[in-house]
Design a protein around this motif. Structure first.
Motif, mmCIF file in Angstrom:
data_model
loop_
_atom_site.group_PDB
_atom_site.id
_atom_site.type_symbol
_atom_site.label_atom_id
_atom_site.label_comp_id
_atom_site.label_asym_id
_atom_site.label_seq_id
_atom_site.Cartn_x
_atom_site.Cartn_y
_atom_site.Cartn_z
ATOM 1 N N LYS A 37 9.821 -1.235 -8.609
ATOM 2 C CA LYS A 37 9.337 0.078 -9.013
ATOM 3 C C LYS A 37 8.892 0.841 -7.763
ATOM 4 O O LYS A 37 8.774 0.275 -6.678
ATOM 5 N N LEU A 38 8.626 2.134 -7.923
ATOM 6 C CA LEU A 38 8.212 2.983 -6.815
ATOM 7 C C LEU A 38 6.920 2.460 -6.204
ATOM 8 O O LEU A 38 5.945 2.197 -6.903
ATOM 9 N N TYR A 39 6.912 2.291 -4.859
ATOM 10 C CA TYR A 39 5.710 1.812 -4.176
ATOM 11 C C TYR A 39 4.964 3.011 -3.615
ATOM 12 O O TYR A 39 5.229 3.475 -2.521
ATOM 13 N N ASP A 40 4.016 3.501 -4.388
ATOM 14 C CA ASP A 40 3.333 4.762 -4.091
ATOM 15 C C ASP A 40 1.896 4.504 -3.653
ATOM 16 O O ASP A 40 1.052 4.077 -4.448
ATOM 17 N N LEU A 41 1.607 4.775 -2.371
ATOM 18 C CA LEU A 41 0.249 4.624 -1.853
ATOM 19 C C LEU A 41 -0.314 5.970 -1.397
ATOM 20 O O LEU A 41 -1.158 6.023 -0.497
ATOM 21 N N ARG A 42 0.141 7.039 -2.002
ATOM 22 C CA ARG A 42 -0.359 8.357 -1.636
ATOM 23 C C ARG A 42 -1.836 8.497 -1.999
ATOM 24 O O ARG A 42 -2.274 8.041 -3.037
ATOM 25 N N MET A 43 -2.585 9.120 -1.075
ATOM 26 C CA MET A 43 -4.007 9.422 -1.265
ATOM 27 C C MET A 43 -4.855 8.165 -1.461
ATOM 28 O O MET A 43 -5.871 8.185 -2.170
ATOM 29 N N CYS A 44 -4.453 7.051 -0.841
ATOM 30 C CA CYS A 44 -5.211 5.812 -0.932
ATOM 31 C C CYS A 44 -5.997 5.564 0.359
ATOM 32 O O CYS A 44 -5.515 5.873 1.448
ATOM 33 N N ASP A 45 -7.193 5.007 0.251
ATOM 34 C CA ASP A 45 -7.993 4.632 1.416
ATOM 35 C C ASP A 45 -7.806 3.140 1.668
ATOM 36 O O ASP A 45 -8.348 2.299 0.950
ATOM 37 N N ARG A 61 -3.077 0.890 -8.231
ATOM 38 C CA ARG A 61 -2.040 1.510 -7.401
ATOM 39 C C ARG A 61 -2.309 1.357 -5.906
ATOM 40 O O ARG A 61 -1.384 1.118 -5.128
ATOM 41 N N CYS A 62 -3.549 1.501 -5.482
ATOM 42 C CA CYS A 62 -3.880 1.505 -4.054
ATOM 43 C C CYS A 62 -4.109 0.096 -3.518
ATOM 44 O O CYS A 62 -5.223 -0.264 -3.092
ATOM 45 N N VAL A 63 -3.063 -0.709 -3.557
ATOM 46 C CA VAL A 63 -3.138 -2.091 -3.079
ATOM 47 C C VAL A 63 -1.939 -2.370 -2.184
ATOM 48 O O VAL A 63 -0.803 -2.013 -2.523
ATOM 49 N N LEU A 64 -2.186 -3.000 -1.046
ATOM 50 C CA LEU A 64 -1.101 -3.360 -0.143
ATOM 51 C C LEU A 64 -0.430 -4.627 -0.665
ATOM 52 O O LEU A 64 -1.032 -5.708 -0.696
ATOM 53 N N ASN A 65 0.817 -4.500 -1.108
ATOM 54 C CA ASN A 65 1.574 -5.625 -1.637
ATOM 55 C C ASN A 65 2.866 -5.794 -0.853
ATOM 56 O O ASN A 65 3.585 -4.820 -0.613
ATOM 57 N N SER A 66 3.160 -7.016 -0.470
ATOM 58 C CA SER A 66 4.394 -7.288 0.252
ATOM 59 C C SER A 66 5.547 -7.450 -0.717
ATOM 60 O O SER A 66 5.410 -8.093 -1.767
ATOM 61 N N SER A 67 6.686 -6.846 -0.392
ATOM 62 C CA SER A 67 7.868 -6.972 -1.240
ATOM 63 C C SER A 67 8.485 -8.350 -1.060
ATOM 64 O O SER A 67 8.546 -8.875 0.052
ATOM 65 N N SER A 68 8.945 -8.929 -2.141
ATOM 66 C CA SER A 68 9.593 -10.248 -2.074
ATOM 67 C C SER A 68 11.106 -10.130 -2.147
ATOM 68 O O SER A 68 11.817 -11.126 -2.204
ATOM 69 N N MET A 69 11.600 -8.886 -2.134
ATOM 70 C CA MET A 69 13.037 -8.655 -2.293
ATOM 71 C C MET A 69 13.775 -8.493 -0.980
ATOM 72 O O MET A 69 14.985 -8.334 -0.966
ATOM 73 N N GLY A 70 13.071 -8.468 0.135
ATOM 74 C CA GLY A 70 13.757 -8.263 1.408
ATOM 75 C C GLY A 70 13.744 -6.812 1.799
ATOM 76 O O GLY A 70 13.820 -5.919 0.965
ATOM 77 N N GLN A 71 13.640 -6.553 3.113
ATOM 78 C CA GLN A 71 13.436 -5.191 3.588
ATOM 79 C C GLN A 71 14.701 -4.394 3.859
ATOM 80 O O GLN A 71 14.638 -3.201 4.100
ATOM 81 N N ALA A 72 15.880 -5.016 3.819
ATOM 82 C CA ALA A 72 17.095 -4.349 4.281
ATOM 83 C C ALA A 72 17.314 -2.987 3.625
ATOM 84 O O ALA A 72 17.643 -2.013 4.283
ATOM 85 N N ASN A 73 17.118 -2.905 2.314
ATOM 86 C CA ASN A 73 17.349 -1.641 1.616
ATOM 87 C C ASN A 73 16.092 -1.124 0.942
ATOM 88 O O ASN A 73 16.146 -0.325 0.015
ATOM 89 N N ALA A 74 14.932 -1.604 1.396
ATOM 90 C CA ALA A 74 13.649 -1.188 0.822
ATOM 91 C C ALA A 74 13.636 -1.400 -0.684
ATOM 92 O O ALA A 74 13.141 -0.584 -1.453
ATOM 93 N N ALA A 75 14.193 -2.528 -1.123
ATOM 94 C CA ALA A 75 14.326 -2.787 -2.557
ATOM 95 C C ALA A 75 12.997 -3.199 -3.188
ATOM 96 O O ALA A 75 12.273 -4.034 -2.664
#
Length: 249
Positions: A114-122, A97-111
């Motif tokens: 699945k949910l991109y959850d980085l809560r409580m990650c170092d 879960r705690c991995v920085l991944n770039s979206s390949s869908m485009g940023q316009a609508n934050a598409a």
């Protein structure tokens, strides 16, 4: 006409939760939909009622104009600033879960798929330059001294996290919320900060040189009591770089 528009808005705002989220359109979206309904109803009325008097038509136009003004008067809120914003539980069992991944869908609508959850990650000192992190959710996340040059954070929920010393140069951080986060010494040079909130955030020693920001958002930033100091990397004065000199604080 007005009853129809209001009813449409009420239907949208009362939609049931989906997968732990409350569907709540942003003010700008709701305004556009209501304004569209008003325009549609006006056209229908004028086309179907050939016997309307000029006074009746003028009255309808005046009411629609007044309602439109009231809809567009208030500024749009950053994502995460809306009331009663609820998040699902953190999946602590997900090892990747705690991995920085770039979206390949485009940023316009934050598409994302699945949910991109980085809560409580170092994620301190990591390099995510050029990454599309739009729609990311962060609370109690550590991104201190991270390199986020030209990264996208559209519609990002960035609450109560550590961004001390992070470099957002040339980034797109629009409609995001840094509520309660620490941004001491962060660099936002030439970044887009439209619709972004720094409510209760610590921006001491941050560099805001050449940022693109709306008047309402700038005035809110200028009222932040932590807006002071000098960036330790660029040497920029925080208040001067923000453009708050001369504005009421």
């Amino acid at each position: 006409m007005i009853r129809y528009a209001v009813a449409t808005g009420a239907l949208l705002l009362s939609s049931p939760p989906i997968d732990g989220f409350v569907f709540k359109p942003t003010p700008s979206v709701t305004k556009r939909m209501l304004a569209s309904d008003i325009s549609t109803q006006l056209q229908a009325t004028s086309g179907n009622n050939d016997f309307s008097s000029p006074i009746e038509n003028m009255s309808k136009l005046a009411v629609a104009a007044a309602l439109s003004l009231s809809l567009f008067a208030a500024p749009a809120l950053a994502d995460g600033q809306t009331k009663d914003f609820r998040l699902p539980p953190v999946d602590l069992k997900d090892p990747g879960r705690c991995v920085l991944n770039s979206s390949s869908m485009g940023q316009a609508n934050a598409a994302r798929d699945k949910l991109y959850d980085l809560r409580m990650c170092d994620l301190s000192k990591q390099d995510a330059s050029g990454y599309d992190l739009s729609g990311v959710i962060m609370t109690k996340t550590n991104l201190s001294n991270a390199k986020l040059v030209e990264a996208y954070f559209s519609k990002a929920y960035l609450h109560d996290s550590n961004f001390d010393g992070a470099d957002f140069t040339n980034g797109i951080i629009d409609r995001a919320s840094f509520k309660g986060s620490s941004l001491k010494g962060a660099i936002f040079t030439n970044a887009v900060l439209q619709g972004t909130s720094f409510e209760a955030a610590n921006v001491e020693n941050a560099d805001f040189t050449d940022i693109a920001i709306g008047d309402y958002d700038l005035r809110a930033l200028c009222k932040n009591p932590t807006l002071k100091g000098e960036n330790p990397v660029t040497g920029a004065d925080t208040v001067i770089s923000s453009g708050c000199v001369g504005l009421k604080r």
